[in-house]
Design a protein around this motif. Sequence first.
Motif: not given
Length: 239
Positions: A104-124
Motif C-alpha cells: 500500500l505504501h509503495l504502490e499507491g504513490p506509484a499509481m499517482v506517478e503513473a497517472a501523472a507521467a508525461p506522454d511517451s511511447l514507453e508510457r503508451d
Amino acid sequence: MHREKSFTQLLEVFERKLRSGELVVGDRLPGERTLAETYGVSRASVREALRVLDAVGLITTGVGSGPKAGSVVVSEPSEALGWALRMHLATSSLPVADVISTRLHLEGPAMVEAAAAPDSLERDAALQRAGSYLDEMDDPQITDERFHFCDTRFHYELAAVGSNLVMKTIIDSLRIATISYVQEAVPHLEDWQAVKRTLQEQHRGILAAVVDRRPQDARARLEEHILWFSRQSLSFARP
C-alpha cells in the motif's frame, strides 16, 4: 602453500567486474575449470559461487554442451527478491500483513506517478501491455496459475510507468512474495469465479484512472483493490 580462496571471495571478483563493466548482461562466463584455475579456487567453490549468483538472479545456467550451455549474466532482481521474501514469509519471520501494508505504501504513490507521467511511447506501451494482460485474464478458460501471473504483470506494468527502477523492482518482488499464499487460499474461497470478476472490475477501474490521468482516483482504487483482495484471500494465511 597457496591459500585457497573461498566462494565469497570469488563473488567479490564478479561484483568488481560487474561494477567496472568488464562483465555485462549477456556475457557468458568461462567454464568451471577455467574459473577455478584463473582465480585459484577449487571447482567446488566455483560451483557454490555460481549457485549463489543464480539464486540472486544474476546468472542463468544452461546444461549440456553447445552455444546455450554454461552461465550467462542476466539481471532479474525482482524474481530473486520475491523468492527470498517468500521463503521468509514461509517461516513466519515476516508477517503477511506487513507485506500488504508495504504494498500500500509503495504502490499507491506509484499509481499517482503513473497517472501523472508525461506522454511517451514507453508510457503508451506499458499501458497497452497492462491492458493486454487484463484481456487475457477475461478468458473463462484461463488457468489459475496464468491468471495469477497476468495479475502480477498487470501491477508491474503500471508501476513501471511512473516509478524508478528500484521501486518497481521492489513492488514486483512483493507481489511475487504473496503468490503462494493467494494460490493456497483460492480453493477455500466460496466463489472464486465471482472473486475473479470483481478483481477484473477493480483492475479495469485502476487502469482507466491511470489512462485518464486521475492520480488520486488511481491511488484510491489501487488501495481499495489490495485491501479487498487481502481480506478475501489472505485470511487463510498465517499472520
